[in-house]
Design an enzyme around this catalytic site. Sequence first.
Site, mmCIF file in Angstrom:
data_model
loop_
_atom_site.group_PDB
_atom_site.id
_atom_site.type_symbol
_atom_site.label_atom_id
_atom_site.label_comp_id
_atom_site.label_asym_id
_atom_site.label_seq_id
_atom_site.Cartn_x
_atom_site.Cartn_y
_atom_site.Cartn_z
ATOM 1 N N GLU A 1 27.224 12.733 19.527
ATOM 2 C CA GLU A 1 26.410 12.080 18.504
ATOM 3 C C GLU A 1 27.252 11.658 17.311
ATOM 4 O O GLU A 1 27.048 10.578 16.758
ATOM 5 C CB GLU A 1 25.271 13.003 18.048
ATOM 6 N N TYR B 1 19.558 11.574 11.200
ATOM 7 C CA TYR B 1 19.557 11.135 12.593
ATOM 8 C C TYR B 1 20.178 12.194 13.507
ATOM 9 O O TYR B 1 19.579 12.599 14.519
ATOM 10 C CB TYR B 1 20.313 9.808 12.775
ATOM 11 N N ASP C 1 17.339 5.853 15.069
ATOM 12 C CA ASP C 1 18.606 5.162 14.878
ATOM 13 C C ASP C 1 18.320 3.656 14.876
ATOM 14 O O ASP C 1 17.161 3.242 14.856
ATOM 15 C CB ASP C 1 19.598 5.540 15.975
#
Length: 353
Positions: free
Chosen positions: A45, A128, A146
Amino acid sequence: MRVEGRDTKIASDLLAHYDVHARRLPWRAPPGANAADPYRVWLSEVMLQQTTVAAVGPYFAKFTQRWPSVADLAASEDADLMAAWAGLGYYARARNLLACARAVVRDHGGHFPDTEDGLRALPGVGAYTAAAVAAIAFGRRAVVVDANVERVVARLFAIATPLPAARPQIREAADRITPDARAGDFAQAMMDLGATICTPRNPACGICPLRDDCAAVLTADPAAYPVKAAKKAKPHRLGHGWWIERDGHVWLVRRPDKGLLGGMRALPSSDWTAAPDATPPIDADWMMIDIPVAHVFTHFSLALTIHHTHVGSDATPPGEGEWWPVERIGDAGLPTLFARAADAVRKDKDARD
DNA sequence: TATCCGTGGGT
DNA sequence: TACCCAAGGAT
């Protein structure tokens, strides 16, 4: 039999599609396997922030091979990690990555927090990433938003408010369609959809699993969503870079931790402005490369004129830095701008031979 | 809220 | 070519 609401139908339609068409990605647990490793989810991520899947692939493989666990990563040297990140961009991510790994080991016994709030408190983990890790690695219901989700949601509901003002509205809609179960799969399915079907330009509405749920597909131009504010023009800047070679070594400096290319190795260079100071760092017999190295950063473009020279074994280098073996320049972890400058010097020297 | 922060691929 | 855009975060 209960009639599904529209919001519930979106999730079930999307998950059914995902069960068949999910992309196979290195950081995803294979179908039917146990939950993904939180370390690998977090690492992917962070790497994927503003960065394409294709660019991340080799870096993810390199990092997980070299540092298989968060404890391994936490024990790495700063310079090694920064060099391994070189070329991927947004170098604050690399500094925060190391700070985060060390915090997980020091404050959490080597285990990532399993809640959104706990994750959000870690360096480099924003709204996020906290939501994504909580949902994907820990099975929590979290609203993951996102740029893909923003685009898909703006189209599903034909939200006409321009970004960024539309963010609260988009988030509210994303919350409504996020299911209680499989929130991690739902998030990844939304991102897959945004990356492969509901693309920024020329979306493939004809094969979209959410076509019947979408308000934008009924308009003349579905791709017009989300509406965005006009962006500012990028200024052009100039600069000079200096390649000082002594006994097969080149002089490298380390850029300040904060700011552009922070903490990275670099060639000495002038300021980068409309009219930079071209005074070399040392007196020498300089050769200038005619064609500058062109590079585009997020908020300006740069033409860096490269000068190179050889100095004697007794020459004194300017200020702080290190002599780096020229034949191992590829291992120095130079960001792309300076890696290109090194290429330009090599080609210029070859051409003069 | 606005700005800063990389890079490479697509059109 | 020039522009757009990407699994954003920090300040």
